[in-house]
Design a protein around this motif. Structure first.
Motif, PDB file in Angstrom:
ATOM      1  N   LEU A   1     119.166  83.179  20.692  1.00 38.47           N
ATOM      2  CA  LEU A   1     117.972  82.891  20.584  1.00 38.47           C
ATOM      3  C   LEU A   1     117.413  82.914  19.361  1.00 38.47           C
ATOM      4  N   ALA A   2     117.526  84.169  18.844  1.00 41.89           N
ATOM      5  CA  ALA A   2     117.038  84.734  17.482  1.00 41.89           C
ATOM      6  C   ALA A   2     117.398  83.590  16.343  1.00 41.89           C
ATOM      7  N   LEU A   3     118.794  83.329  16.451  1.00 40.37           N
ATOM      8  CA  LEU A   3     119.400  82.135  15.543  1.00 40.37           C
ATOM      9  C   LEU A   3     118.845  81.013  15.692  1.00 40.37           C
ATOM     10  N   LEU A   4     118.555  80.326  16.977  1.00 40.49           N
ATOM     11  CA  LEU A   4     117.870  78.957  17.287  1.00 40.49           C
ATOM     12  C   LEU A   4     116.324  79.212  16.711  1.00 40.49           C
ATOM     13  N   PHE A   5     115.814  80.265  16.782  1.00 38.02           N
ATOM     14  CA  PHE A   5     114.315  80.258  16.334  1.00 38.02           C
ATOM     15  C   PHE A   5     114.429  80.019  14.842  1.00 38.02           C
TER      16      PHE A   5
ATOM     17  N   ARG B   1     119.357  97.947  23.295  1.00 33.48           N
ATOM     18  CA  ARG B   1     118.079  98.305  22.810  1.00 33.48           C
ATOM     19  C   ARG B   1     118.077  98.076  21.179  1.00 33.48           C
ATOM     20  N   SER B   2     119.046  98.444  20.614  1.00 33.90           N
ATOM     21  CA  SER B   2     119.152  98.335  19.008  1.00 33.90           C
ATOM     22  C   SER B   2     119.130  96.753  18.854  1.00 33.90           C
ATOM     23  N   VAL B   3     119.845  95.910  19.407  1.00 34.34           N
ATOM     24  CA  VAL B   3     120.126  94.404  19.321  1.00 34.34           C
ATOM     25  C   VAL B   3     118.728  94.012  19.428  1.00 34.34           C
ATOM     26  N   PHE B   4     117.885  94.261  20.821  1.00 30.54           N
ATOM     27  CA  PHE B   4     116.843  93.708  21.150  1.00 30.54           C
ATOM     28  C   PHE B   4     115.746  93.930  20.210  1.00 30.54           C
ATOM     29  N   ARG B   5     115.564  95.080  19.488  1.00 28.89           N
ATOM     30  CA  ARG B   5     114.622  95.361  18.738  1.00 28.89           C
ATOM     31  C   ARG B   5     114.327  94.334  17.449  1.00 28.89           C
ATOM     32  N   ASP B   6     115.923  94.392  17.023  1.00 27.91           N
ATOM     33  CA  ASP B   6     115.728  93.046  15.976  1.00 27.91           C
ATOM     34  C   ASP B   6     115.639  91.762  16.330  1.00 27.91           C
ATOM     35  N   VAL B   7     116.120  91.164  17.519  1.00 21.70           N
ATOM     36  CA  VAL B   7     115.721  90.003  18.194  1.00 21.70           C
ATOM     37  C   VAL B   7     114.359  89.746  18.325  1.00 21.70           C
ATOM     38  N   LEU B   8     113.765  90.832  18.840  1.00 22.78           N
ATOM     39  CA  LEU B   8     112.002  90.745  19.021  1.00 22.78           C
ATOM     40  C   LEU B   8     111.397  90.567  17.806  1.00 22.78           C
ATOM     41  N   ARG B   9     111.891  91.223  16.798  1.00 20.33           N
ATOM     42  CA  ARG B   9     111.207  91.366  15.535  1.00 20.33           C
ATOM     43  C   ARG B   9     111.315  89.785  14.724  1.00 20.33           C
ATOM     44  N   ALA B  10     112.636  89.078  15.010  1.00 20.73           N
ATOM     45  CA  ALA B  10     112.950  87.991  14.761  1.00 20.73           C
ATOM     46  C   ALA B  10     112.135  86.831  15.243  1.00 20.73           C
ATOM     47  N   VAL B  11     111.945  86.798  16.620  1.00 18.05           N
ATOM     48  CA  VAL B  11     111.290  85.970  17.418  1.00 18.05           C
ATOM     49  C   VAL B  11     109.623  86.021  16.920  1.00 18.05           C
ATOM     50  N   GLU B  12     108.954  87.159  16.815  1.00 19.22           N
ATOM     51  CA  GLU B  12     107.494  87.489  16.764  1.00 19.22           C
ATOM     52  C   GLU B  12     107.073  87.463  15.546  1.00 19.22           C
ATOM     53  N   GLU B  13     107.954  88.131  14.460  1.00 19.94           N
ATOM     54  CA  GLU B  13     107.685  88.335  13.114  1.00 19.94           C
ATOM     55  C   GLU B  13     108.514  87.610  12.032  1.00 19.94           C
ATOM     56  N   ARG B  14     109.514  86.818  12.502  1.00 19.78           N
ATOM     57  CA  ARG B  14     110.324  86.129  11.473  1.00 19.78           C
ATOM     58  C   ARG B  14     111.073  87.069  10.675  1.00 19.78           C
ATOM     59  N   ASP B  15     111.236  88.196  11.155  1.00 16.49           N
ATOM     60  CA  ASP B  15     111.846  89.254  10.301  1.00 16.49           C
ATOM     61  C   ASP B  15     113.275  89.473  10.500  1.00 16.49           C
TER      62      ASP B  15
ATOM     63  N   GLU C   1     132.677  94.738  -4.872  1.00 12.54           N
ATOM     64  CA  GLU C   1     131.385  93.679  -4.650  1.00 12.54           C
ATOM     65  C   GLU C   1     130.807  94.245  -3.367  1.00 12.54           C
ATOM     66  N   ARG C   2     129.594  93.355  -3.211  1.00 16.30           N
ATOM     67  CA  ARG C   2     128.873  93.542  -1.992  1.00 16.30           C
ATOM     68  C   ARG C   2     128.117  92.387  -1.774  1.00 16.30           C
ATOM     69  N   MET C   3     127.855  92.291  -0.389  1.00 17.91           N
ATOM     70  CA  MET C   3     127.088  90.988   0.325  1.00 17.91           C
ATOM     71  C   MET C   3     125.944  91.171   1.243  1.00 17.91           C
ATOM     72  N   TYR C   4     125.064  90.609   0.927  1.00 16.20           N
ATOM     73  CA  TYR C   4     123.719  90.937   1.792  1.00 16.20           C
ATOM     74  C   TYR C   4     123.650  89.864   2.855  1.00 16.20           C
ATOM     75  N   ILE C   5     123.676  90.630   4.150  1.00 17.65           N
ATOM     76  CA  ILE C   5     123.617  89.598   5.113  1.00 17.65           C
ATOM     77  C   ILE C   5     121.927  89.563   5.579  1.00 17.65           C
ATOM     78  N   ASP C   6     121.437  88.381   5.228  1.00 15.40           N
ATOM     79  CA  ASP C   6     120.229  88.462   5.322  1.00 15.40           C
ATOM     80  C   ASP C   6     119.191  87.509   6.181  1.00 15.40           C
ATOM     81  N   SER C   7     120.252  86.811   7.172  1.00 12.06           N
ATOM     82  CA  SER C   7     119.612  85.763   8.155  1.00 12.06           C
ATOM     83  C   SER C   7     120.578  85.992   9.247  1.00 12.06           C
ATOM     84  N   TRP C   8     120.128  85.346  10.468  1.00 11.46           N
ATOM     85  CA  TRP C   8     120.808  85.331  11.766  1.00 11.46           C
ATOM     86  C   TRP C   8     122.119  84.407  11.591  1.00 11.46           C
ATOM     87  N   VAL C   9     122.143  83.315  10.911  1.00 12.78           N
ATOM     88  CA  VAL C   9     123.200  82.277  10.740  1.00 12.78           C
ATOM     89  C   VAL C   9     124.292  83.214  10.030  1.00 12.78           C
ATOM     90  N   LYS C  10     123.812  83.736   8.880  1.00 11.16           N
ATOM     91  CA  LYS C  10     124.777  84.613   8.140  1.00 11.16           C
ATOM     92  C   LYS C  10     125.418  85.761   8.897  1.00 11.16           C
TER      93      LYS C  10
END
Length: 421
Positions: free
Chosen positions: A260-264, A306-320, A331-340
């Motif tokens: 759902l977070a990814l679909l949003f 609880r850990s996952v859904f705190r992030d999902v809630l922030r994604a749906v409500e705050e686009r965060d 090297e390092r890679m930043y995962i900064d989106s639900w798609v990634k």
């Protein structure tokens, strides 16, 4: 020899030919290779040794014993997950595809799972192109048949669903084939949707693990669909997907929440002012899952949820999205989106501990995550990054001795204090 088709009937007496049997005698226990995984690839072994072992394992995929075939498939998969072997497998691609096809068609549950897992890693090694397309063309119809076969093992169907999604993600150049794969996966996970008249909690069934894998594979493929198709799928699933949040299986709840977070994220990428009609009831449901204190649920499950859904809630409500950092080599890679995140999680599930190596060396994965061409490191830098097993053993022994010494001193001090008083 490697790239030629063999005229061997699936697991007939011909499999026990003199050539195959003589090879088998040298590799009577392929499971030892399968269990070793990356350890067989350490500095002490050469590329020639590894290729020699792999040639033996490829021959063993034709063995009469199902257990031997399965162990051989797992051994090859572990090697490909741990090291880039493109040239070696390009020469033997047709032979490997033939073996996977036979094991999928004629094997039982565990063998089918091992064959599907190897097919996924084979496509990851080869990346997009004609070779992977041909593998998908050969194996796709068989994978689809197993996924939709109600009499097949749930575990085999589950692994085949993941494999079908991943191979399609990598190899398909045909939009109709992509849509067909989406529909196949949809036909599976939508069976878990709660019907409108049914307001009860959705109970998990033995098929739930299959539905989870199908949903996650479907979500992965949605990330590479044209906007018109994404819009169509959003309209079809946005109002039904939340019903999966009521499932009593924690993994289904999490898969549904992350999807759902990814679909949003996709919907807002298409329309920045995207409006979701049932936002209030959805956020209430997500908030309840983010603060779930249900005594009937295991503590570990509750913490994870609880850990996952705190992030999902922030994604749906705050686009965060809470950015994560993945380090591999220098090297390092930043995962900064639900798609990634979803893409990374999918490939990490398949490659396991080999994910870091592939992020450094696999051009296909580096393109997926926009990492640019592989970083060339000189021998001196590589040496500082690697330590041999012997050095690691010495280091661990020294650390253990130091900790033991420190604890002994601490105990001596406590004993002295006790005596003083």
């Amino acid at each position: 020899m490697g790239g030629q088709h063999r005229n061997v009937q699936p697991f007939s007496d011909e499999d026990a030919s003199i050539e195959t049997m003589s090879h088998c005698s040298g590799y009577s226990d392929p499971s030892s290779f399968a269990e070793d995984g990356p350890e067989v690839l350490d500095e002490e072994g050469s590329q020639e040794d590894l290729e020699y072992k792999l040639k033996g394992l490829i021959d063993l995929t034709l063995d009469k014993s199902a257990k031997t075939r399965q162990a051989a498939l797992e051994g090859i998969k572990n090697a490909l997950a741990s090291k880039m072997l493109c040239e070696f497998i390009l020469e033997r691609r047709m032979t490997l595809t033939d073996s996977i096809e036979r094991c999928l068609k004629k094997g039982k549950s565990d063998e089918q799972r091992a064959a599907a897992a190897l097919a996924s890693v084979l496509c990851i090694q080869l990346g997009p192109g004609i070779e992977s397309e041909e593998i998908l063309k050969t194996l796709g119809p068989i994978l689809k048949k197993i996924i939709c076969d109600g009499t097949a093992s749930i575990q085999a169907r589950q692994t085949c669903a993941t494999c079908f999604g991943v191979c399609c993600f990598i190899a398909t150049d045909d939009i109709t084939e992509l849509y067909s794969t989406l529909e196949c996966l949809e036909s599976i996970f939508t069976k878990s949707y709660i019907k409108e008249k049914d307001t009860n909690v959705l109970c998990s069934t033995p098929s739930t693990v299959l539905h989870i894998s199908s949903l996650l594979a479907w979500t992965l493929l949605l990330t590479i669909c044209p906007i018109s198709e994404v819009k169509k799928k959003l309209e079809m699933h946005f109002h039904k997907l939340p019903s999966l949040l009521s499932c009593d299986d924690v993994n289904m709840r999490i898969a549904a929440g992350e999807s759902l977070a990814l679909l949003f994220e996709l919907a807002r990428g298409i329309e920045s002012d995207f409006f979701y009609e049932d936002m209030e009831s959805l956020t209430q449901m997500l908030r309840a899952l983010a603060t779930d204190g249900n005594k009937h649920r295991a503590k570990v499950d509750k913490r994870k949820q609880r850990s996952v859904f705190r992030d999902v809630l922030r994604a749906v409500e705050e686009r965060d999205f809470p950015t994560e950092t993945v380090k591999f080599g220098p090297e390092r890679m930043y995962i900064d989106s639900w798609v990634k995140k979803h893409t990374y999680d999918t490939f990490k599930e398949i490659l396991g501990s080999g994910m870091q190596y592939h992020l450094q060396s696999n051009e296909f994965l580096r393109n997926v995550f926009e990492l640019g061409p592989p970083v060339m490191l000189d021998a001196a830098t590589l040496k500082t990054m690697k330590i041999s097993r012997f050095e690691r053993h010495l280091y661990n022994s020294a650390a253990f001795k130091a900790r033991t010494k420190a604890r002994s001193k601490c105990r001596d001090k406590r004993a002295d204090v006790g005596e003083f008083f």
